[in-house]
Design an enzyme around this catalytic site. Structure first.
Site, mmCIF file in Angstrom:
data_model
loop_
_atom_site.group_PDB
_atom_site.id
_atom_site.type_symbol
_atom_site.label_atom_id
_atom_site.label_comp_id
_atom_site.label_asym_id
_atom_site.label_seq_id
_atom_site.Cartn_x
_atom_site.Cartn_y
_atom_site.Cartn_z
ATOM 1 N N HIS A 61 15.942 20.974 -10.265
ATOM 2 C CA HIS A 61 14.894 21.864 -9.903
ATOM 3 C C HIS A 61 14.977 23.303 -9.529
ATOM 4 O O HIS A 61 14.167 24.309 -9.232
ATOM 5 C CB HIS A 61 13.998 21.273 -8.740
ATOM 6 C CG HIS A 61 14.844 21.294 -7.423
ATOM 7 N ND1 HIS A 61 15.631 20.169 -7.041
ATOM 8 C CD2 HIS A 61 14.536 22.091 -6.384
ATOM 9 C CE1 HIS A 61 15.809 20.351 -5.651
ATOM 10 N NE2 HIS A 61 15.386 21.626 -5.243
ATOM 11 N N ASP A 105 17.829 14.690 -10.978
ATOM 12 C CA ASP A 105 17.805 16.047 -10.505
ATOM 13 C C ASP A 105 18.951 16.828 -10.319
ATOM 14 O O ASP A 105 19.459 16.855 -9.132
ATOM 15 C CB ASP A 105 16.680 16.066 -9.189
ATOM 16 C CG ASP A 105 16.445 17.330 -8.791
ATOM 17 O OD1 ASP A 105 16.863 18.417 -9.638
ATOM 18 O OD2 ASP A 105 16.252 17.708 -7.530
ATOM 19 N N SER A 198 19.256 23.410 -1.250
ATOM 20 C CA SER A 198 19.122 22.391 -2.777
ATOM 21 C C SER A 198 20.191 22.822 -3.519
ATOM 22 O O SER A 198 20.357 23.966 -3.861
ATOM 23 C CB SER A 198 17.740 22.633 -3.311
ATOM 24 O OG SER A 198 16.618 21.975 -2.778
#
Length: 245
Positions: A61, A105, A198
């Site tokens: 992402h 992801d 992230s």
């Protein structure tokens, strides 16, 4: 910043707001030479790790419509440190099963780093390695230091403990896959990851075991909700195949 559609649920996580370190401490400069800052037009977006001189591992992402720049050898990302390398991404390899939500992801970035004392690779865990719950691990990154707070200029790190899968599933329910994910908690209140880290690593026994995935959308410092990481060893074969490709 965009969020996944289910992030509007009261207790849903978000993956599309990249995540950071709450609490913790400033890392010793250049003590983690595999750490990557992924930037868009000079602004930190996500973390990552250098697993070969030509590949960075991060979250799927983290890809945006704008090109990412791989920044290596950094401690203070707001300074033009002589140790830094700023390299374009040659190719994006999002996991083919990633659909913009929570599963799969993970992403590999093809790049071209020069290895030296400031820029080094880090090894990956074996495919079926088991990590016991409650062992001490570290998360690291330049992300936000709390809800609605700015990101950190310098690399930060925080100690967390692996949570039992049952606890992760109990809290996150359908958002959590014990095959693909692991989650952590902190002994201290309000420490862990937040927006801006992230793609950054979870390191257990000096080995990266996870890639930071999501926290609670409405408050990364909510201690009731463990922070979730993609489990690297689940993706070992895919990583190997892409790098051999």
């Amino acid at each position: 910043k965009p969020q996944t559609s289910i992030a509007n649920c009261r207790n849903a996580p978000t993956t599309h707001q990249p995540s950071g370190i709450v609490g913790g401490k400033t890392a010793k400069p250049h003590s983690r030479p595999y750490m990557v800052s992924l930037q868009v037009q000079g602004h930190h977006r996500c973390g990552g790790i250098l697993i070969r001189n030509d590949f960075v591992l991060t979250s799927a992402h983290c890809k945006t419509e704008q090109d990412l720049t791989v920044v290596l050898g950094a401690h203070n990302i707001k300074k033009q440190e002589k140790s830094q390398q700023r390299i374009p991404v040659e190719k994006y390899h999002q996991h083919p099963k990633y659909k913009g939500q929570f599963l799969y992801d993970i992403m590999l970035l093809k790049t071209n780093a020069t290895l030296n004392k400031y820029v080094k690779t880090v090894g990956l865990p074996k495919k079926n390695g088991k990590i016991p719950a409650n062992i001490k691990c570290y998360a690291a990154g330049w992300g936000q230091t709390g809800p609605n707070k700015p990101g950190s200029d310098v690399l930060k790190e925080v100690m967390v403990k692996l949570q039992f899968d049952q606890e992760c599933s109990h809290k996150w329910q359908n958002y959590f896959s014990s095959d693909q994910m692991m989650c952590v908690h902190s002994d201290k209140r309000k420490e862990g990851i937040c927006q801006g880290d992230s793609g950054g690593p979870l390191l257990c026994r000096k080995m990266p075991q996870g890639i930071s995935a999501y926290t609670k959308a409405s408050g990364c410092d909510d201690t009731k909700y463990p922070h979730v990481f993609m489990k690297i060893n689940f993706f070992s074969q895919w990583i190997k195949n892409v790098m051999q490709g």
